[in-house]
Design a protein around this motif. Sequence first.
Motif, PDB file in Angstrom:
ATOM      1  N   THR A   1       0.125  -1.897  -3.152  1.00 56.89           N
ATOM      2  CA  THR A   1      -0.757  -3.221  -3.129  1.00 56.89           C
ATOM      3  C   THR A   1       0.219  -4.573  -2.072  1.00 56.89           C
ATOM      4  O   THR A   1       1.824  -4.655  -2.620  1.00 56.89           O
TER       5      THR A   1
ATOM      6  N   GLN B   1      -4.564  -6.017  -0.173  1.00 57.43           N
ATOM      7  CA  GLN B   1      -4.632  -4.662   0.673  1.00 57.43           C
ATOM      8  C   GLN B   1      -4.242  -3.437  -0.238  1.00 57.43           C
ATOM      9  O   GLN B   1      -2.745  -3.470  -0.612  1.00 57.43           O
ATOM     10  N   THR B   2      -4.490  -2.614  -0.051  1.00 59.86           N
ATOM     11  CA  THR B   2      -4.279  -1.124  -0.832  1.00 59.86           C
ATOM     12  C   THR B   2      -3.601  -0.653  -0.563  1.00 59.86           C
ATOM     13  O   THR B   2      -4.563   0.441   1.157  1.00 59.86           O
TER      14      THR B   2
ATOM     15  N   ARG C   1     -12.581   0.757   5.519  1.00 58.99           N
ATOM     16  CA  ARG C   1     -12.040   0.658   4.714  1.00 58.99           C
ATOM     17  C   ARG C   1     -10.315   0.779   4.614  1.00 58.99           C
ATOM     18  O   ARG C   1     -10.163   1.668   4.174  1.00 58.99           O
TER      19      ARG C   1
ATOM     20  N   SER D   1      -9.136  -2.679   3.965  1.00 60.64           N
ATOM     21  CA  SER D   1      -8.379  -3.258   2.559  1.00 60.64           C
ATOM     22  C   SER D   1      -8.240  -1.547   1.852  1.00 60.64           C
ATOM     23  O   SER D   1      -7.222  -2.226   1.136  1.00 60.64           O
ATOM     24  N   GLU D   2      -8.566  -1.221   1.572  1.00 60.45           N
ATOM     25  CA  GLU D   2      -8.674   0.246   0.408  1.00 60.45           C
ATOM     26  C   GLU D   2      -7.631   0.808   0.817  1.00 60.45           C
ATOM     27  O   GLU D   2      -7.040   1.494  -0.473  1.00 60.45           O
ATOM     28  N   TYR D   3      -7.570   1.645   2.375  1.00 60.18           N
ATOM     29  CA  TYR D   3      -6.842   2.755   2.384  1.00 60.18           C
ATOM     30  C   TYR D   3      -6.114   2.135   2.921  1.00 60.18           C
ATOM     31  O   TYR D   3      -4.904   2.970   3.080  1.00 60.18           O
TER      32      TYR D   3
END
Lengths: 329, 329
Positions: free
Chosen positions: B37, B41-42, B280, B282-284
């Motif tokens: 992370t 953000q991931t 997406r 932030s997720e990916y």
Amino acid sequence: MKRHMAQTSLSGNKRTQTERGVRIAGMGRALAGEKITFGNQTRYRLSQGQSLLDLAEKAANEALSAAGMNIKDMDLIVCAMATPLQAIPCNGALIHERMAKGLDIPAMDINTTCTSFISAVDILSCLVDCGRYSRVLILSGDTASAALNPQQKESYELFSDGAAACVLTKAEKGEASAVLYGCQKTWSEGAHDTEIRGGCGLMPSFCMDEANREDYYFDMKGPRILKLCARRLPDFLNQCLFEADIHREEIRKVVPHQASRALDIIMPRLGFPKGSYIDRVSEYGNMVSASVPFALCEAVNTGVICRGDTILLMGTAAGLTVNFLLMRY
Amino acid sequence: MKRHMAQTSLSGNKRTQTERGVRIAGMGRALAGEKITFGNQTRYRLSQGQSLLDLAEKAANEALSAAGMNIKDMDLIVCAMATPLQAIPCNGALIHERMAKGLDIPAMDINTTCTSFISAVDILSCLVDCGRYSRVLILSGDTASAALNPQQKESYELFSDGAAACVLTKAEKGEASAVLYGCQKTWSEGAHDTEIRGGCGLMPSFCMDEANREDYYFDMKGPRILKLCARRLPDFLNQCLFEADIHREEIRKVVPHQASRALDIIMPRLGFPKGSYIDRVSEYGNMVSASVPFALCEAVNTGVICRGDTILLMGTAAGLTVNFLLMRY
């Protein structure tokens, strides 16, 4: 009337693919600037300051000129090359920068290594025929010399740097030009028989050291490739000839990938006697993706292949991929 | 009945391209094993011993399974990836070795960097529609982490490693699924705004030294790209919407390339309000060529996109290339 024999079927079978009404409107080619010889074999290597972009641009301009067209007339630029110039962006974007900066023509890469040109004509003939694109500039070319290993004599003395290009358009009404049939197969038992292992995603430049330096060179296992070809090519070819509904004698000229000096052994074994195919290995060597379009361009320029002739483009590529494309030029 | 609005035209114009009766029969996706992370953000990076081939194979098997098919049912394997795994052979041959060794399915690469998946579906929809191929496995995926520069925070914290795949087949009689319209443009003023200069033909690994080491890293000029996009995207989009004969409100969901956190600024400016497109990031993060198919796969799996929905795949790519593909899922 031998020239037109191919337009009628000898066998009475039915071709499995529909004709795609396209024509090669113009072709061009370019050789690298430095000429060297190994015995009776002539090869070409990039001269100081020269890059594949120079060769590709020269070939493309010659193709456009032969077609009586301008880069602005194209609605697609396709790089059908075996090796990337940069990992990002694709070669198409880099040649676009050279030839079409300021224009909005789409650019892309289609890659099946040495047979990229054949795959590109196969694919683009469908896209032009169905109306998705109208006038496509296809560029092939590679500069194997960037990665040749002086210690591997077989490959070091085989390859040349060169480029070739064609303009592919819809055939006009009444024109006989067409792509009649295309077939590709890949047998990945041969995936590592021709390769450059290092420099890209699986083994980045940062990983290079003295112990693995050879991994960053071009590596060819000639005898293994020949053995795999000998096992796969005859059946593949017979299947293609059957599906294309054509006999060998109906083909005016075969334009094979100029893979190696073994061409003169392999082609007769495949039923194509000397004279029925183009062999320019002694003069130019193996130009990777440029081999087939370069030989085709020369044959067209010298009158060996004329409009209406049924011709067969064929070749083997790293993969192992084999490609077969039958067209009326 | 909002879902079916797109099947009737609001404008009364005529679409400039013929529908291609194809369907995405199944999709799959895979994330790299290491989760990290940066603030909220991931991101995902390859874990020890993992390669893009592992991710691509996993995604492809999931796609085949979702389609109720086997690799043996495919008659073409297309790698639509941005970066090469090796300079030779093409990625298609290497994934063929993983998934189809012993079979003779043809394998090839189609590359427009980040929008390779969109280009591949555009091209393959024509080839399937005209009968050249019937069942195509398209694999996208990149492992940007192989070349990310820890010194370039903007790109280092943006990218993830991932893959996604789909099986594309002919639509059966009575099925609404189709590709309705595709358009790509390339503006090579942006050819060097996103690039990896070293490692391949123009600057081989052998040329790397301490002075030019940065040339072998991924290099992104974010503000320049944003500026070029702002100048080119609005007109491009309007032209596509006009030629596709569709209004924004007829599109059930837009699946944009997950280029950067600026997505939330750019999409509303293009007339797509929050909620009308998938974000997406932030997720990916940005998964390069995998971004669009990964987001599409997730949307299909979670019921955000259903059969019959009119969807728009769009994106910008190194080149600068922009791509637009309208389809009924």
